[in-house]
Design a protein around this motif. Structure first.
Motif, PDB file in Angstrom:
ATOM      1  N   SER A  14      37.273  43.294  46.116  1.00  0.00           N
ATOM      2  CA  SER A  14      37.918  44.544  46.502  1.00  0.00           C
ATOM      3  C   SER A  14      38.350  45.321  45.254  1.00  0.00           C
ATOM      4  O   SER A  14      38.155  46.541  45.168  1.00  0.00           O
ATOM      5  N   MET A  15      38.911  44.636  44.273  1.00  0.00           N
ATOM      6  CA  MET A  15      39.317  45.282  43.018  1.00  0.00           C
ATOM      7  C   MET A  15      38.111  45.875  42.299  1.00  0.00           C
ATOM      8  O   MET A  15      38.185  46.982  41.744  1.00  0.00           O
ATOM      9  N   LEU A  16      37.010  45.162  42.291  1.00  0.00           N
ATOM     10  CA  LEU A  16      35.800  45.628  41.616  1.00  0.00           C
ATOM     11  C   LEU A  16      35.381  46.996  42.151  1.00  0.00           C
ATOM     12  O   LEU A  16      35.190  47.943  41.391  1.00  0.00           O
ATOM     13  N   TRP A  17      35.277  47.121  43.460  1.00  0.00           N
ATOM     14  CA  TRP A  17      34.799  48.373  44.045  1.00  0.00           C
ATOM     15  C   TRP A  17      35.842  49.483  43.946  1.00  0.00           C
ATOM     16  O   TRP A  17      35.508  50.628  43.628  1.00  0.00           O
ATOM     17  N   LYS A  18      37.082  49.164  44.198  1.00  0.00           N
ATOM     18  CA  LYS A  18      38.130  50.186  44.095  1.00  0.00           C
ATOM     19  C   LYS A  18      38.303  50.618  42.640  1.00  0.00           C
ATOM     20  O   LYS A  18      38.501  51.796  42.343  1.00  0.00           O
ATOM     21  N   GLY A  19      38.237  49.654  41.727  1.00  0.00           N
ATOM     22  CA  GLY A  19      38.382  49.968  40.306  1.00  0.00           C
ATOM     23  C   GLY A  19      37.264  50.848  39.790  1.00  0.00           C
ATOM     24  O   GLY A  19      37.510  51.803  39.038  1.00  0.00           O
ATOM     25  N   PHE A  36      52.031  49.431  40.352  1.00  0.00           N
ATOM     26  CA  PHE A  36      51.791  48.872  41.688  1.00  0.00           C
ATOM     27  C   PHE A  36      52.048  47.368  41.710  1.00  0.00           C
ATOM     28  O   PHE A  36      52.594  46.844  42.674  1.00  0.00           O
ATOM     29  N   SER A  37      51.660  46.665  40.669  1.00  0.00           N
ATOM     30  CA  SER A  37      51.836  45.207  40.632  1.00  0.00           C
ATOM     31  C   SER A  37      53.305  44.818  40.757  1.00  0.00           C
ATOM     32  O   SER A  37      53.648  43.884  41.476  1.00  0.00           O
ATOM     33  N   PHE A  66      45.806  47.165  48.503  1.00  0.00           N
ATOM     34  CA  PHE A  66      46.100  48.052  49.623  1.00  0.00           C
ATOM     35  C   PHE A  66      46.583  49.406  49.093  1.00  0.00           C
ATOM     36  O   PHE A  66      46.150  50.462  49.565  1.00  0.00           O
ATOM     37  N   ALA A  67      47.466  49.390  48.105  1.00  0.00           N
ATOM     38  CA  ALA A  67      47.953  50.636  47.506  1.00  0.00           C
ATOM     39  C   ALA A  67      46.806  51.412  46.852  1.00  0.00           C
ATOM     40  O   ALA A  67      46.734  52.639  46.968  1.00  0.00           O
ATOM     41  N   LEU A  68      45.889  50.704  46.192  1.00  0.00           N
ATOM     42  CA  LEU A  68      44.729  51.367  45.587  1.00  0.00           C
ATOM     43  C   LEU A  68      43.820  51.969  46.655  1.00  0.00           C
ATOM     44  O   LEU A  68      43.237  53.038  46.453  1.00  0.00           O
ATOM     45  N   CYS A  92      41.592  51.007  55.489  1.00  0.00           N
ATOM     46  CA  CYS A  92      42.542  50.147  54.772  1.00  0.00           C
ATOM     47  C   CYS A  92      43.316  49.280  55.759  1.00  0.00           C
ATOM     48  O   CYS A  92      43.619  48.127  55.472  1.00  0.00           O
ATOM     49  N   TRP A  93      43.625  49.826  56.935  1.00  0.00           N
ATOM     50  CA  TRP A  93      44.338  49.044  57.952  1.00  0.00           C
ATOM     51  C   TRP A  93      43.409  47.993  58.552  1.00  0.00           C
ATOM     52  O   TRP A  93      43.811  46.857  58.775  1.00  0.00           O
TER      53      TRP A  93
END
Length: 189
Positions: free
Chosen positions: A87-92, A111-112, A148-150, A176-177
């Motif tokens: 998820s981080m990979l694609w959002k990042g 955010f962290s 989720f915030a991203l 996101c939900w």
């Protein structure tokens, strides 16, 4: 919340495979750094999970504030790491290119920390509303709150997009939900 030792980490291997498919040269620097930090700390945790997770008891009452920094970058198992880092990979990739690296890094750090604070506030409210002190002991690790915030931020910068959640095409503002529900179904806890 104890990590199983001495087994093949299929989730980690799959994550490394996915990263290689995208190509290191195609991953922006902060996103790559976040992936590397999370993988490194999964393989070499600072402390055992019960000593890095965030809870009302540890964060608020015992003033163990370092957990606000440690809990987001530790994961319960290899599949927890896999889902979060994919998820981080694609959002990042999407957000870092749009926001630029310095601003994106700042957002990740803020955010962290804030996610841990929000988690403690919500758990504290549950203690008071339900009159159940067991919520003070609930302890969390992982990057899911930041993701989720991203996702919400990504929806703001990319309105009208459609996402695929478990194969279903859903408007990104609702995805996101749905992603939260899907993650809970796939990897409860």
């Amino acid at each position: 919340m104890q990590r199983r030792q001495g087994r093949v980490n299929a989730g980690l291997l799959l994550l490394l495979y996915q990263i290689s498919q995208v190509g290191l040269q195609n991953i922006p620097s902060v996103t790559l750094g976040v992936l590397a930090l999370n993988i490194f700390l999964f393989l070499n945790p600072v402390r055992p999970l019960p000593e890095v997770c965030i809870s009302v008891n540890e964060g608020l009452y015992r003033k163990n504030w370092q957990r606000l920094l440690l809990s987001p970058v530790h994961h319960a198992d290899d599949w927890h790491l896999y889902y979060n880092m994919i998820s981080m990979l694609w959002k990042g990739i999407m957000l870092e290119k749009k926001l630029k690296s310095i601003w994106f890094a700042y957002i990740i750090v803020v955010f962290s920390v804030l996610i841990g604070v929000v988690y403690m506030v919500l758990e504290f409210m549950l203690v008071k509303i339900l009159d159940d002190p067991s919520y003070e002991m609930n302890c969390a690790v992982g990057f899911s709150g930041v993701l989720f915030a991203l996702k919400v931020l990504n929806n703001h910068y990319n309105p009208g997009r459609v996402s695929s959640v478990l194969g279903l095409q859903i408007s990104s503002k609702y995805a996101c939900w749905m992603e939260l529900v899907a993650i809970h179904l796939i990897s409860p806890g």
